[in-house]
Design an enzyme around this catalytic site. Sequence first.
Site, PDB file in Angstrom:
ATOM      1  N   GLY A  16     -21.896   2.156 -62.271  1.00  0.00           N
ATOM      2  CA  GLY A  16     -22.642   2.806 -60.956  1.00  0.00           C
ATOM      3  C   GLY A  16     -22.992   4.127 -61.078  1.00  0.00           C
ATOM      4  O   GLY A  16     -22.509   4.858 -62.105  1.00  0.00           O
ATOM      5  N   CYS A  17     -23.778   4.720 -60.213  1.00  0.00           N
ATOM      6  CA  CYS A  17     -24.518   5.888 -60.272  1.00  0.00           C
ATOM      7  C   CYS A  17     -23.237   6.974 -60.025  1.00  0.00           C
ATOM      8  O   CYS A  17     -23.402   7.774 -61.020  1.00  0.00           O
ATOM      9  CB  CYS A  17     -25.533   5.886 -59.226  1.00  0.00           C
ATOM     10  SG  CYS A  17     -25.113   5.626 -57.615  1.00  0.00           S
ATOM     11  N   TYR A  18     -22.680   7.034 -58.960  1.00  0.00           N
ATOM     12  CA  TYR A  18     -21.560   7.945 -58.881  1.00  0.00           C
ATOM     13  C   TYR A  18     -20.622   8.014 -59.865  1.00  0.00           C
ATOM     14  O   TYR A  18     -20.250   8.828 -60.488  1.00  0.00           O
ATOM     15  CB  TYR A  18     -20.921   7.753 -57.739  1.00  0.00           C
ATOM     16  CG  TYR A  18     -21.602   8.280 -56.340  1.00  0.00           C
ATOM     17  CD1 TYR A  18     -22.090   9.326 -56.146  1.00  0.00           C
ATOM     18  CD2 TYR A  18     -21.829   7.391 -55.331  1.00  0.00           C
ATOM     19  CE1 TYR A  18     -22.810   9.852 -55.101  1.00  0.00           C
ATOM     20  CE2 TYR A  18     -22.337   7.700 -54.034  1.00  0.00           C
ATOM     21  CZ  TYR A  18     -22.935   8.952 -54.161  1.00  0.00           C
ATOM     22  OH  TYR A  18     -23.687   9.269 -53.179  1.00  0.00           O
ATOM     23  N   THR A  72     -20.968   6.999 -63.160  1.00  0.00           N
ATOM     24  CA  THR A  72     -21.558   7.574 -64.258  1.00  0.00           C
ATOM     25  C   THR A  72     -21.321   9.066 -64.515  1.00  0.00           C
ATOM     26  O   THR A  72     -20.791   9.553 -65.410  1.00  0.00           O
ATOM     27  CB  THR A  72     -23.160   7.303 -64.514  1.00  0.00           C
ATOM     28  OG1 THR A  72     -23.389   5.916 -64.241  1.00  0.00           O
ATOM     29  CG2 THR A  72     -23.692   7.958 -65.459  1.00  0.00           C
TER      30      THR A  72
END
Length: 311
Positions: A120-122, A124
């Site tokens: 997931g972006c957050y 990461t």
Amino acid sequence: MTTKTKIFIDGDAGTTGLEIRERLAGRADIALLALPQEQRKNVAAKRDILASVDIAILCLPDDAARETVALCGALGDESPRLLDASTAHRVAEGWVYGFAELCEGQAAAIAHGRRIANVGCYATGAIALIRPLVDAGLIRSDQPLTINAISGYSGGGRQMIEAYERGEAPAFELYALSLEHKHVPEIMAYSKLSERPLFVPSVGNFRQGMLVSMPLALDALPGKPKAEDFEGAYAGHYAGAKHVRLAATPTSGKLDPLTLNGTDDLEVFVIANEARRHALLVARLDNLGKGAAGAAVQNLDLMMGKTAGSA
């Protein structure tokens, strides 16, 4: 003649799926297969295309991703390898977490895995900050942590994207105020945290870009470390990594979340006030790059035996 790897993107109409398709289009080593629009909800047609490809990339809502995985499970030896960009399998048994720089051996695990869960972006940014420090003993696994983050609106799903693009959204807003954001389980699992962090996401009125930050009181940490201890941990952990690096604190005293847009890179910053014994750790990335489609292509390259995504 080189054999092309056959790829099917299940759900290529959304932001991540479109971005991945654009990145893969024209590559000589890949054959992109697709279902006609009228057959996309035809289970038999989907089963047939899944049985015909080497790797399926899932860019679907969680429940739909689980349905496709179940369909693949019924294919037996004809099942393709899977790269799932949804949240559905990030902490599921039998899935390899798709963050190549997580730890030694993770890139190899991705390369040889049959089921890869894209990060997931957050998560990461948060894991990039926390995991090296836990491994180095600079943060306890049960350390109370607060993680703040801001993302471009492209990471917020269709309704949020449409609201911003219609000009109906504010310049900035906090969201997920239930404090139950779906990225927290993977942050805990792969940062090796036993204490749930307080995670506060927000969105700005810009399409893409991300800052994930974590304030620390240095004297509350094991051994009362200095900023140079954090820098040493990050430099060692990410030595040789192509896409993740320790960056110098900007002399302007400011950090722009848009700086890495259009790249698959992630920068880690250690910002400290030694006199106050305070530190701020920050990860900067493109939420559509290293935080989504870029990471997916990095993982895909590893699955295909390439070295572009290796740590």
